[in-house]
Design an enzyme around this catalytic site. Sequence first.
Site, PDB file in Angstrom:
ATOM      1  N   GLY A 280      64.155   2.851  43.383  1.00 31.89           N
ATOM      2  CA  GLY A 280      65.232   3.301  42.436  1.00 31.89           C
ATOM      3  C   GLY A 280      64.828   3.042  40.999  1.00 31.89           C
TER       4      GLY A 280
ATOM      5  N   GLU B 230      69.766  -4.981  55.657  1.00 28.58           N
ATOM      6  CA  GLU B 230      70.859  -5.061  54.609  1.00 28.58           C
ATOM      7  C   GLU B 230      70.984  -4.017  53.606  1.00 28.58           C
ATOM      8  OE1 GLU B 230      69.553  -8.381  56.550  1.00 28.58           O
ATOM      9  OE2 GLU B 230      68.000  -7.526  55.383  1.00 28.58           O
ATOM     10  N   ASN B 231      70.245  -2.964  53.968  1.00 25.42           N
ATOM     11  CA  ASN B 231      70.242  -1.620  53.003  1.00 25.42           C
ATOM     12  C   ASN B 231      71.559  -0.946  53.265  1.00 25.42           C
ATOM     13  OD1 ASN B 231      66.487  -1.230  52.937  1.00 25.42           O
ATOM     14  ND2 ASN B 231      67.757  -2.062  51.261  1.00 25.42           N
TER      15      ASN B 231
ATOM     16  N   ARG C 168      74.208  -0.658  50.309  1.00 25.86           N
ATOM     17  CA  ARG C 168      74.072   0.253  49.091  1.00 25.86           C
ATOM     18  C   ARG C 168      75.373   1.188  49.127  1.00 25.86           C
ATOM     19  NH1 ARG C 168      67.648   0.978  47.734  1.00 25.86           N
ATOM     20  NH2 ARG C 168      67.313  -1.208  48.036  1.00 25.86           N
TER      21      ARG C 168
ATOM     22  N   ARG D 153      53.227  -5.683  48.560  1.00 19.23           N
ATOM     23  CA  ARG D 153      54.349  -5.321  48.250  1.00 19.23           C
ATOM     24  C   ARG D 153      54.459  -4.854  46.785  1.00 19.23           C
ATOM     25  NH1 ARG D 153      60.514  -7.704  49.127  1.00 19.23           N
ATOM     26  NH2 ARG D 153      61.556  -6.156  47.800  1.00 19.23           N
TER      27      ARG D 153
ATOM     28  N   ASP E 260      58.706  -0.512  48.135  1.00 22.02           N
ATOM     29  CA  ASP E 260      59.859  -0.979  47.113  1.00 22.02           C
ATOM     30  C   ASP E 260      59.589  -0.258  45.769  1.00 22.02           C
ATOM     31  OD1 ASP E 260      62.029  -2.287  46.429  1.00 22.02           O
ATOM     32  OD2 ASP E 260      61.290  -4.112  45.949  1.00 22.02           O
ATOM     33  N   GLY E 261      60.663  -0.022  45.027  1.00 23.24           N
ATOM     34  CA  GLY E 261      60.299   0.248  43.574  1.00 23.24           C
ATOM     35  C   GLY E 261      60.959   1.728  43.409  1.00 23.24           C
TER      36      GLY E 261
ATOM     37  N   SER F  40      61.934 -10.319  51.910  1.00 26.31           N
ATOM     38  CA  SER F  40      63.031  -9.349  51.979  1.00 26.31           C
ATOM     39  C   SER F  40      63.305  -9.361  53.464  1.00 26.31           C
ATOM     40  CB  SER F  40      62.932  -8.157  51.309  1.00 26.31           C
ATOM     41  OG  SER F  40      63.021  -8.576  49.924  1.00 26.31           O
TER      42      SER F  40
HETATM   43  C1  IPE Z   1      63.059  -4.245  50.973  1.00 23.81           C
HETATM   44  O1  IPE Z   1      63.335  -3.811  49.604  1.00 23.81           O
HETATM   45  C2  IPE Z   1      63.428  -3.192  51.979  1.00 23.81           C
HETATM   46  C3  IPE Z   1      62.794  -1.638  52.181  1.00 23.81           C
HETATM   47  C4  IPE Z   1      61.722  -1.807  50.979  1.00 23.81           C
HETATM   48  C5  IPE Z   1      62.949  -0.857  53.002  1.00 23.81           C
HETATM   49  P1  IPE Z   1      64.720  -3.937  49.049  1.00 23.81           P
HETATM   50  O2  IPE Z   1      64.815  -3.380  47.769  1.00 23.81           O
HETATM   51  O3  IPE Z   1      66.188  -3.622  49.951  1.00 23.81           O
HETATM   52  O4  IPE Z   1      64.694  -5.673  49.005  1.00 23.81           O
HETATM   53  P2  IPE Z   1      65.239  -6.693  47.838  1.00 23.81           P
HETATM   54  O5  IPE Z   1      66.686  -6.431  47.705  1.00 23.81           O
HETATM   55  O6  IPE Z   1      64.797  -6.454  46.450  1.00 23.81           O
HETATM   56  O7  IPE Z   1      65.060  -8.189  48.524  1.00 23.81           O
HETATM   57  C1  IPE Z   2      62.745   0.822  48.385  1.00 22.49           C
HETATM   58  O1  IPE Z   2      63.150   1.179  47.052  1.00 22.49           O
HETATM   59  C2  IPE Z   2      63.457   1.947  49.310  1.00 22.49           C
HETATM   60  C3  IPE Z   2      64.452   1.283  50.078  1.00 22.49           C
HETATM   61  C4  IPE Z   2      64.801  -0.016  50.087  1.00 22.49           C
HETATM   62  C5  IPE Z   2      65.173   2.283  51.175  1.00 22.49           C
HETATM   63  P1  IPE Z   2      64.490   0.607  46.183  1.00 22.49           P
HETATM   64  O2  IPE Z   2      65.620   1.483  46.710  1.00 22.49           O
HETATM   65  O3  IPE Z   2      64.831  -0.924  46.707  1.00 22.49           O
HETATM   66  O4  IPE Z   2      64.005   0.483  44.771  1.00 22.49           O
HETATM   67  P2  IPE Z   2      64.447  -0.609  43.777  1.00 22.49           P
HETATM   68  O5  IPE Z   2      63.699  -1.694  44.328  1.00 22.49           O
HETATM   69  O6  IPE Z   2      65.805  -0.440  43.529  1.00 22.49           O
HETATM   70  O7  IPE Z   2      63.546  -0.217  42.371  1.00 22.49           O
HETATM   71 MG    MG Z   3      64.218  -2.485  45.955  1.00 21.89          MG
END
Ligand code: IPE
Ligand code: IPE
Ligand code: MG
Length: 247
Positions: free
Chosen positions: A30, A74-75, A78, A195, A27-28, A203
């Site tokens: 973005g 859930e992704n 987006r 995490r 995660d992270g 998540s």
């Molecule tokens: C969890 O991260 C899913 C993945 C890393 C693939 P998210 O960014 O989707 O989770 P939330 O929305 O912060 O709970």
């Molecule tokens: C994890 O990074 C990748 C996926 C969930 C596909 P994010 O895209 O959730 O990054 P943040 O949490 O928005 O920084």
């Molecule tokens: Mg995320």
Amino acid sequence: MALFGKKKKTEVLSESALPVHIGIIMDGNGRWAKKRGLPRKAGHSAGAKTFRKITRYCSDIGIKYLTVYAFSTENWKRPEDEVSSLMKLFKSYLEEALADFKDDSIVVKFIGDKAPFDEALRNLMIENEESSKDRDGMVLNIAMNYGSRDEIVRAVKNICSDVQNGSVLPENIDEQLISDYLYTSGQPDPDLIIRPSGEHRISNFLLWQSAYTEFVIMNKLWPDFETSDLDEALEIYSQRNRRYGGV
Ligand code: IPE
Ligand code: IPE
Ligand code: MG
């Protein structure tokens, strides 16, 4: 390779202090891109590089199972352009990077429902599984379109249909049988889930399997994650006292 003092971390930690199965919520991406004024997809590309590096490191130090959370059920909510750039990235990764894992004898498995992916991506996933299944190295589970609640719903449906067709007797349903109906069937539960990015939540990742998993939350964003951060998580893990409800 990262070092711990003058020695490799794994030379310092006895083998019994190393987790057998590590889960990582990658995660992270973005936020990493945002900090640099880049589009989110640049964060995902950078995260994919980290995935490659950390996977290889886990294999090198003797981790037996690694489960990485790449895309959740859930992704899909987006924005469309983010989802489509992720799908593109998955395709190029399955074509290139995973072929690399051959040298490390890594067994690649996908956990999650493949059905919603387009045919080309689905075929790449199946090819990667087929071509790596007889290797003898680390098992790499890539969680794609994975959600633990969805996994449990599927397991319940399949158990019900096996009860109906007589292959499962209701009195034989126990914890082991339920585990056997999950995507991770036959694998040990994760010992450690890491995490990055500082979020304190699961998540929808490995809910059933993580009943007694140790969690380590790290502040680094996934694209910045280094092998030394993995060493740090291993060090924290080795100092935990796992009691499983005992004393
Ligand atoms: C969890 O991260 C899913 C993945 C890393 C693939 P998210 O960014 O989707 O989770 P939330 O929305 O912060 O709970
Ligand atoms: C994890 O990074 C990748 C996926 C969930 C596909 P994010 O895209 O959730 O990054 P943040 O949490 O928005 O920084
Ligand atoms: Mg995320």
